[in-house]
Write a protein that holds these residues in place. Structure first.
Motif, PDB file in Angstrom:
ATOM      1  N   SER A   6      61.848  56.464  57.349  1.00  0.00           N
ATOM      2  CA  SER A   6      61.916  55.938  58.582  1.00  0.00           C
ATOM      3  C   SER A   6      60.812  54.878  59.053  1.00  0.00           C
ATOM      4  N   GLY A   7      60.854  53.958  58.779  1.00  0.00           N
ATOM      5  CA  GLY A   7      59.846  52.761  59.046  1.00  0.00           C
ATOM      6  C   GLY A   7      59.269  52.665  60.291  1.00  0.00           C
ATOM      7  N   ARG A   8      59.862  53.114  61.339  1.00  0.00           N
ATOM      8  CA  ARG A   8      59.059  53.333  62.449  1.00  0.00           C
ATOM      9  C   ARG A   8      57.843  54.198  62.649  1.00  0.00           C
ATOM     10  N   ASP A   9      57.868  55.056  62.002  1.00  0.00           N
ATOM     11  CA  ASP A   9      56.793  56.190  61.867  1.00  0.00           C
ATOM     12  C   ASP A   9      55.616  55.658  60.995  1.00  0.00           C
ATOM     13  N   ARG A  10      56.035  54.788  60.210  1.00  0.00           N
ATOM     14  CA  ARG A  10      55.113  54.356  59.400  1.00  0.00           C
ATOM     15  C   ARG A  10      54.348  52.901  59.875  1.00  0.00           C
ATOM     16  N   GLU A  11      54.701  52.625  61.039  1.00  0.00           N
ATOM     17  CA  GLU A  11      54.319  51.320  61.586  1.00  0.00           C
ATOM     18  C   GLU A  11      52.659  51.744  61.896  1.00  0.00           C
ATOM     19  N   THR A  12      51.908  50.595  61.650  1.00  0.00           N
ATOM     20  CA  THR A  12      50.580  50.833  62.116  1.00  0.00           C
ATOM     21  C   THR A  12      50.145  49.833  62.940  1.00  0.00           C
ATOM     22  N   VAL A  13      49.050  50.233  63.666  1.00  0.00           N
ATOM     23  CA  VAL A  13      48.524  49.271  64.623  1.00  0.00           C
ATOM     24  C   VAL A  13      47.136  49.277  64.706  1.00  0.00           C
ATOM     25  N   THR A  14      46.641  48.307  65.318  1.00  0.00           N
ATOM     26  CA  THR A  14      45.213  47.961  65.346  1.00  0.00           C
ATOM     27  C   THR A  14      44.590  48.213  66.488  1.00  0.00           C
ATOM     28  N   CYS A  15      43.575  49.309  66.667  1.00  0.00           N
ATOM     29  CA  CYS A  15      42.881  49.497  67.650  1.00  0.00           C
ATOM     30  C   CYS A  15      42.086  48.220  68.298  1.00  0.00           C
ATOM     31  N   ILE A  16      42.254  47.870  69.595  1.00  0.00           N
ATOM     32  CA  ILE A  16      41.615  46.690  70.017  1.00  0.00           C
ATOM     33  C   ILE A  16      40.362  46.816  70.362  1.00  0.00           C
ATOM     34  N   ALA A  17      39.733  48.157  70.375  1.00  0.00           N
ATOM     35  CA  ALA A  17      38.445  48.064  70.628  1.00  0.00           C
ATOM     36  C   ALA A  17      37.438  48.330  69.312  1.00  0.00           C
ATOM     37  N   CYS A  18      37.815  48.967  68.425  1.00  0.00           N
ATOM     38  CA  CYS A  18      37.006  49.116  67.085  1.00  0.00           C
ATOM     39  C   CYS A  18      37.764  48.275  65.980  1.00  0.00           C
ATOM     40  N   GLY A  19      39.056  47.981  66.167  1.00  0.00           N
ATOM     41  CA  GLY A  19      39.638  47.169  64.829  1.00  0.00           C
ATOM     42  C   GLY A  19      40.111  48.030  63.791  1.00  0.00           C
ATOM     43  N   SER A  20      39.881  49.392  63.849  1.00  0.00           N
ATOM     44  CA  SER A  20      40.562  50.194  63.047  1.00  0.00           C
ATOM     45  C   SER A  20      42.145  50.359  62.882  1.00  0.00           C
ATOM     46  N   SER A  21      42.614  50.510  61.975  1.00  0.00           N
ATOM     47  CA  SER A  21      44.122  50.592  61.576  1.00  0.00           C
ATOM     48  C   SER A  21      44.719  51.916  61.801  1.00  0.00           C
ATOM     49  N   LEU A  22      45.618  52.432  62.247  1.00  0.00           N
ATOM     50  CA  LEU A  22      46.232  53.816  62.523  1.00  0.00           C
ATOM     51  C   LEU A  22      47.524  53.661  62.735  1.00  0.00           C
ATOM     52  N   ALA A  23      48.028  55.086  62.322  1.00  0.00           N
ATOM     53  CA  ALA A  23      49.447  54.967  62.756  1.00  0.00           C
ATOM     54  C   ALA A  23      50.010  54.934  64.186  1.00  0.00           C
ATOM     55  N   ARG A  24      51.074  54.396  64.471  1.00  0.00           N
ATOM     56  CA  ARG A  24      51.340  53.735  65.764  1.00  0.00           C
ATOM     57  C   ARG A  24      51.467  55.204  66.772  1.00  0.00           C
ATOM     58  N   SER A  25      52.115  56.255  65.775  1.00  0.00           N
ATOM     59  CA  SER A  25      52.399  57.554  66.443  1.00  0.00           C
ATOM     60  C   SER A  25      50.972  58.062  66.833  1.00  0.00           C
ATOM     61  N   ALA A  26      49.817  57.920  66.384  1.00  0.00           N
ATOM     62  CA  ALA A  26      48.729  58.502  66.626  1.00  0.00           C
ATOM     63  C   ALA A  26      47.937  57.705  67.471  1.00  0.00           C
ATOM     64  N   ALA A  27      48.510  56.545  67.878  1.00  0.00           N
ATOM     65  CA  ALA A  27      47.483  55.601  68.751  1.00  0.00           C
ATOM     66  C   ALA A  27      47.935  55.803  70.192  1.00  0.00           C
ATOM     67  N   ARG A  28      46.895  55.495  71.061  1.00  0.00           N
ATOM     68  CA  ARG A  28      47.470  55.280  72.403  1.00  0.00           C
ATOM     69  C   ARG A  28      47.603  54.054  72.871  1.00  0.00           C
ATOM     70  N   GLU A  29      48.663  54.127  73.770  1.00  0.00           N
ATOM     71  CA  GLU A  29      49.079  52.633  74.134  1.00  0.00           C
ATOM     72  C   GLU A  29      48.151  52.369  75.372  1.00  0.00           C
ATOM     73  N   TYR A  30      47.927  51.000  75.223  1.00  0.00           N
ATOM     74  CA  TYR A  30      46.760  50.571  76.405  1.00  0.00           C
ATOM     75  C   TYR A  30      47.442  49.365  76.863  1.00  0.00           C
ATOM     76  N   ASP A  31      47.541  49.306  78.178  1.00  0.00           N
ATOM     77  CA  ASP A  31      48.168  48.245  78.905  1.00  0.00           C
ATOM     78  C   ASP A  31      47.011  47.525  79.818  1.00  0.00           C
ATOM     79  N   LYS A  32      46.532  46.385  79.568  1.00  0.00           N
ATOM     80  CA  LYS A  32      45.422  45.788  80.269  1.00  0.00           C
ATOM     81  C   LYS A  32      45.799  45.735  81.684  1.00  0.00           C
ATOM     82  N   TYR A  33      46.855  45.605  81.910  1.00  0.00           N
ATOM     83  CA  TYR A  33      47.244  45.442  83.499  1.00  0.00           C
ATOM     84  C   TYR A  33      47.289  46.960  84.117  1.00  0.00           C
TER      85      TYR A  33
END
Ligand SMILES: [Zn+2]
Length: 98
Positions: A6-33
């Motif tokens: 399940s590649g989707r679960d393994r996807e990592t994203v980068t926190c726009i505030a501190c720059g750390s990488s984390l699993a997408r599933s553990a991240a909070r979506e942030y929409d600047k608008y």
């Protein structure tokens, strides 16, 4: 190196505030608008839980006046984000400071 089924679960994203990488599933979506409901053709940015919590601790009423102050609607998103981050940092200190 190994592959996940399940590649989707393994996807990592980068926190726009501190720059750390984390699993997408553990991240909070942030929409600047601030519009999380319109998902068409959009790429969300992500915050880690810590930074997301930090943001939520900032007073919303002030945030709104900040947005007005920097003419949020009159600038392209990159310029806006730059200004916004600079201003928030100036008022509240660096986001990565815990
Ligand atoms: Zn973060």
């Amino acid at each position: 190196m190994w592959r996940s089924r399940s590649g989707r679960d393994r996807e990592t994203v980068t926190c726009i505030a501190c720059g750390s990488s984390l699993a997408r599933s553990a991240a909070r979506e942030y929409d600047k608008y601030g519009d999380r409901w319109d998902r068409n053709d959009k790429t969300f940015e992500y915050l880690c839980k810590e930074c997301h919590a930090d943001l939520c601790h900032q007073p919303r009423t002030e945030l709104e006046s900040l947005l007005v102050e920097i003419d949020a609607g009159d600038h392209d998103s990159e310029a806006f984000l730059e200004w916004y981050c600079a201003l928030v940092e100036e008022r509240y200190g660096p986001l990565e400071e815990n």
